[in-house]
Design a protein around this motif. Sequence first.
Motif, PDB file in Angstrom:
ATOM      1  N   THR A 164       0.863  -1.186   0.000  1.00 35.01           N
ATOM      2  CA  THR A 164       0.000   0.000   0.000  1.00 35.01           C
ATOM      3  C   THR A 164       0.891   1.226   0.000  1.00 35.01           C
ATOM      4  OG1 THR A 164      -1.713   1.247   1.154  1.00 35.01           O
ATOM      5  CG2 THR A 164      -0.155   0.048   2.541  1.00 35.01           C
ATOM      6  N   LEU A 165       0.464   2.259  -0.718  1.00 34.09           N
ATOM      7  CA  LEU A 165       1.171   3.530  -0.711  1.00 34.09           C
ATOM      8  C   LEU A 165       0.307   4.636  -0.125  1.00 34.09           C
ATOM      9  CD1 LEU A 165       2.979   3.384  -4.181  1.00 34.09           C
ATOM     10  CD2 LEU A 165       3.895   2.849  -1.921  1.00 34.09           C
ATOM     11  N   PHE A 166      -0.776   4.230   0.554  1.00 33.81           N
ATOM     12  CA  PHE A 166      -1.695   5.192   1.171  1.00 33.81           C
ATOM     13  C   PHE A 166      -1.234   5.494   2.586  1.00 33.81           C
ATOM     14  CE2 PHE A 166      -5.995   6.069   3.166  1.00 33.81           C
ATOM     15  CZ  PHE A 166      -6.087   7.352   2.634  1.00 33.81           C
ATOM     16  N   TYR A 167      -1.140   6.779   2.908  1.00 35.95           N
ATOM     17  CA  TYR A 167      -0.527   7.196   4.177  1.00 35.95           C
ATOM     18  C   TYR A 167      -1.196   6.580   5.399  1.00 35.95           C
ATOM     19  CZ  TYR A 167      -4.211  10.359   5.831  1.00 35.95           C
ATOM     20  OH  TYR A 167      -5.386  10.869   6.337  1.00 35.95           O
ATOM     21  N   HIS A 168      -2.513   6.413   5.338  1.00 37.10           N
ATOM     22  CA  HIS A 168      -3.226   5.932   6.523  1.00 37.10           C
ATOM     23  C   HIS A 168      -3.012   4.441   6.746  1.00 37.10           C
ATOM     24  CE1 HIS A 168      -6.156   6.135   9.712  1.00 37.10           C
ATOM     25  NE2 HIS A 168      -6.831   5.133   9.186  1.00 37.10           N
ATOM     26  N   SER A 169      -2.776   3.722   5.669  1.00 35.04           N
ATOM     27  CA  SER A 169      -2.611   2.267   5.767  1.00 35.04           C
ATOM     28  C   SER A 169      -1.162   1.858   5.999  1.00 35.04           C
ATOM     29  CB  SER A 169      -3.123   1.594   4.490  1.00 35.04           C
ATOM     30  OG  SER A 169      -4.448   1.977   4.215  1.00 35.04           O
ATOM     31  N   GLY A 170      -0.221   2.674   5.539  1.00 34.73           N
ATOM     32  CA  GLY A 170       1.189   2.327   5.649  1.00 34.73           C
ATOM     33  C   GLY A 170       1.858   2.903   6.884  1.00 34.73           C
ATOM     34  N   LYS A 171       3.185   2.723   6.936  1.00 31.18           N
ATOM     35  CA  LYS A 171       3.950   3.126   8.123  1.00 31.18           C
ATOM     36  C   LYS A 171       4.930   4.269   7.854  1.00 31.18           C
ATOM     37  CE  LYS A 171       3.871  -1.547  10.126  1.00 31.18           C
ATOM     38  NZ  LYS A 171       4.705  -2.700  10.572  1.00 31.18           N
TER      39      LYS A 171
END
Length: 423
Positions: A49-56
Amino acid sequence: MKESGVHQMNANQLAIHGGPKVKTTPFGTGKRFGLEETRELIEALEQNTLFYHSGKKVKQFLHDFNEMYGVKYSVAASSGTAAIHVALGAAGVTVGDEVITSPITDQGTLIGILYQNAIPVFADLDPRTYNIDPASLESRITPRTKAIVVVHLAGNACDMDPIMEIARKHHLIVIEDCAQSFLCRYKGRLVGTIGDYGCFSTNDFKHISTGDGGIITVNSGKEEDFRVVHAFADKNYQRFGGHVARDLSHLAPNYRMTELQGAVGIAQLKKLPWICEKRHQYGERITEGIRDLPGIQPHHVYEGNWSTYWFYMMRVDEAELNCTRDEFSRALAAEGIPNQAGYIPEVVYLNPLFQKQQAYLNSHFPFDLSDVSYHQGLCPTAEKILQTAVRFGVSEFFTEQDIEDIISGIRKVASYYRKSGQE
């Protein structure tokens, strides 16, 4: 003795007139990105994932930034321009409000003001630091003034104590534009932590780069303020933990940072102290090397402050040197010292956007809500700064010899014109 005198005369002859150049070797260069960034990017991609909310990665980037800056809360954005817009929107700046800022800045400082349908108002500048003059700032305050956006130009801090005092007196919000001023300090305090919000840019032309990107510090330290800022950068969605609330109460943009930007930012932040220390040392050395030159005004940093020199800008006294600023700039370039006459072509309020009062195509809104004028002479010191300034780059990859060559080039050109005027 006669031959020696002729040789000395030739050495002093400007390169633009056929004399020898001061700078004959290339300036030092280096790689901004390396294996550290590559490793972080690979980890980001492996998250699936490259989505800020899902990644770290964005979360880690902000955590590291908060630790470096000693703040509890910050929010990532897609650019420095976006960061300023987010701060303005979260602060409640809205239709017809006035926002005071600097006339020597990038359009990125102004876009958010106009997108909130507020009116930019320009205060004049300190002639030596090129930052906002607190006395001029206070003189521009009206009952419609809602906020101040101070611009810490070129890694040099604004005079924040009187600005904050004025803001408290008039109940105004203070937003710090720190796009050019990573790790810059005002009386020991990091700029971006003094006002209500600090806004940073990580585009490719700043101290550190994530390609594009921005950060907003929430300096109240209150969770409710953080939530408002966080939401305004993400369509006003309340995206916290595993819960997402889409009950929208008002309009907000989509200014999210991606995991790829966050990944590069993690590696870049580790290099930031070294970058800023080198730029500080080089900028201070240039000032030391030219401070005694008649007709040259160095880039002034007030005692107790610590500049990180995104660029170096000095001013030329044309009368004392018996040459124009443009002549000085061309002569310095011929000596092998690349430079620019001025910083931006003119103060921003003389741009067509303000002269035509057209923020939106075929509309005078929101300017038609106000009687604010954008005439020539509005900020005479700022206008004079741009007419007399010479700007050149400072890089952490320069060598000490590069800095000495810059100093020698300035001294040679200034001495030549001053002597020629006395003959």
